[in-house]
Design an enzyme around this catalytic site. Structure first.
Site, mmCIF file in Angstrom:
data_model
loop_
_atom_site.group_PDB
_atom_site.id
_atom_site.type_symbol
_atom_site.label_atom_id
_atom_site.label_comp_id
_atom_site.label_asym_id
_atom_site.label_seq_id
_atom_site.Cartn_x
_atom_site.Cartn_y
_atom_site.Cartn_z
ATOM 1 C CG ASP A 47 31.301 -25.175 47.119
ATOM 2 O OD1 ASP A 47 30.304 -24.430 47.167
ATOM 3 O OD2 ASP A 47 31.216 -26.388 46.917
ATOM 4 C CE LYS B 99 31.033 -27.789 43.909
ATOM 5 N NZ LYS B 99 29.972 -28.201 44.789
ATOM 6 N NE ARG C 268 24.554 -22.030 49.287
ATOM 7 C CZ ARG C 268 24.718 -22.763 48.168
ATOM 8 N NH1 ARG C 268 25.917 -23.242 47.871
ATOM 9 N NH2 ARG C 268 23.721 -22.989 47.373
ATOM 10 C CG HIS D 291 28.209 -30.024 37.173
ATOM 11 N ND1 HIS D 291 28.794 -30.611 38.265
ATOM 12 C CD2 HIS D 291 27.059 -29.473 37.608
ATOM 13 C CE1 HIS D 291 28.035 -30.422 39.316
ATOM 14 N NE2 HIS D 291 26.969 -29.726 38.951
ATOM 15 C CB SER E 141 28.086 -23.744 45.108
ATOM 16 O OG SER E 141 28.292 -25.076 45.465
HETATM 17 N N1 URA Z 1 25.348 -28.471 43.835
HETATM 18 C C1 URA Z 1 26.431 -27.805 44.277
HETATM 19 O O1 URA Z 1 27.571 -28.228 44.099
HETATM 20 N N2 URA Z 1 26.229 -26.643 44.931
HETATM 21 C C2 URA Z 1 25.009 -26.129 45.164
HETATM 22 O O2 URA Z 1 24.914 -25.072 45.755
HETATM 23 C C3 URA Z 1 23.907 -26.841 44.695
HETATM 24 C C4 URA Z 1 24.090 -28.026 44.018
#
Ligand code: URA
Length: 434
Positions: A161, A187, A168, A82, A183
């Site tokens: 999320d 995932k 947010r 990621h 967050s």
């Molecule tokens: N990328 C994400 O998936 N979540 C965040 O909070 C910030 C960057």
């Protein structure tokens, strides 16, 4: 249990129990906790933080709010990578085939980009016919036969999320480290990999502007991953200068193909090799990081990685002739060289400004519904530390609209800081958190 008491406890800076965090996540996901209470709670977290244990619970509950992918039908140790996002980041397109060529399966769920440039999915879709809406069966079959598949993230991956991120975004709570970590990692955990390698970027074009904040985020994500039973590594890489030369969707795929042919930009390849080495090492295919790198280099020199990329493109409906002849890609027809108007040394190229220039051209999305133009973007010809003379080309711009090319050109010129003194290029890798 009452949401009011949980908010008040975090307002006082106290540690929450697993049950309290679960009460929030479950209630917010099913709609019984309203946005105003969730907003107050997020702000209390943003101000008072969460420790590793609390953040791990939050992450697991967010991951479990939707489907948890079971990759056991795929043979081998599953690895995922990621990136926290950056300008010109096409590393997945290069790393995926390299790692897969060594027998490490990569089953990647990827997002579309909302921002300066497209995400991995948008980039791949610049190859005619390429399809990322795969059934689960095809996704798993392709990983088993080719070693690599990339599919769009399903709506049911960590839905908590999705809801929380939207909140947010409008409550000034995006920048909280525990919330970012939860967050991203929710995932990753839901996507099912055994080994997770994180590319945490730092610099003008990154989420984390300082190395210290990038390290703090990296540490937290690695702790969450390891606590959740996944082997997790984070590499902190530079995002002051754009990564590589190309910014734009088809242009980045073309640069990735160039890299798979052994002609990759030095900085880009340094990031690629470091991340890929941790994936191969983490999957148990090499006894050390150095050995992993050696094996990865061989996937390029032997042409194996390029072959995997071509097979992967074909298996997902794409026209694999583009892989062997990238001149087939249709680029923007309004092409302009940005010429240097002073002599000196390049002190800095601000990635965020380069990103905005590519957004103006149409390479990224301004809103969720914007349509990306795959053939537009730019190629950076000079990098930080380079000497430049008046009249030399700093970058080449590809657009489909003369006005936009002009606007992007001004923006791009402003991203180059040119002075009299020679400046050292930025470091490429700042640290690794294991
Ligand atoms: N990328 C994400 O998936 N979540 C965040 O909070 C910030 C960057």
């Amino acid at each position: 249990m009452r949401m009011y008491d949980i908010i008040d406890k975090k307002r006082l800076g106290l540690k929450l129990t697993k049950e309290e965090i679960a009460f929030f996540i479950n209630g917010y996901t099913d709609g019984s906790i309203p946005d105003y209470q969730a907003s107050a709670f997020l702000m209390a977290i943003a101000i008072n933080g969460m420790d590793v244990e609390e953040t791990t619970e939050l992450t697991l509950l967010m991951a479990q709010s939707g489907e948890m992918l079971d990759l056991s039908v795929i043979k081998g140790v599953h690895v995922d990578k990621h990136s926290s996002g950056g300008v010109g980041d096409k590393t997945t397109l290069i790393i995926g085939p390299m790692v897969a060529a060594l027998g490490v399966p990569v089953a990647k769920m990827s997002g579309r980009g909302l921002g300066h440039t497209g995400g991995t999915i948008d980039k791949l879709e610049s190859i005619p016919g390429f399809n990322t809406s795969l059934s689960k069966e095809t996704f798993y079959n392709n990983v088993n036969s080719i070693g690599l598949a990339v599919a769009g993230q399903t709506a049911n991956l960590a839905p908590a999320d999705k809801k929380l991120y939207a909140l947010r975004d409008v409550t000034a709570t995006v920048s909280s480290i525990p919330l970012i970590a939860a967050s991203i990692m929710s995932k990753k955990l839901a996507a099912g990999a055994d080994v997770i390698v994180l590319d945490v970027k730092t610099g003008s074009g990154a989420f984390m502007k300082t190395v210290e904040s990038a390290k703090e985020l990296a540490r937290r994500m690695v702790d969450i991953g390891n606590n959740a039973g996944r082997k997790t590594y984070a590499v902190i890489t530079d995002m002051n200068d754009p990564l590589g030369k190309a910014v734009g969707n088809a242009l980045e795929v073309m640069e990735a193909i160039e890299a798979l042919n052994g002609k990759g930009d030095k900085k880009l390849m340094e990031v690629v090799y470091r991340l890929a080495s941790y994936m191969v090492f983490g999957a148990g295919k090499a006894e050390s990081i150095d050995k992993a790198r050696e094996m990865l280099e061989e996937t390029i020199t032997s042409g194996k990685a390029l072959k995997v990329f071509a097979d992967f493109v074909k298996a997902q409906g794409g026209d694999d002739r583009y892989v062997y002849d990238p001149s087939l890609f249709k680029l923007g027809t309004v092409c302009e060289d940005l010429k240097c108007d002073v002599s000196g040394y390049i002190k800095d190229i601000r990635s965020d400004e380069v990103g905005i220039a590519s957004l103006i051209l149409g390479a990224g999305r301004e809103t969720k519904d914007s349509v990306i133009d795959p053939g537009v973007g730019l190629i950076i010809k000079k990098k930080t530390g380079d000497r430049v003379e008046i009249g030399e080309t700093l970058a080449t711009i590809y657009g489909n609209n003369t006005e936009k090319v002009k606007e992007a050109s001004v923006r791009l010129r402003n991203s180059f800081d040119i002075g009299n003194d020679k400046t050292e290029p930025y470091k490429i890798i700042y640290d690794v958190v294991e």
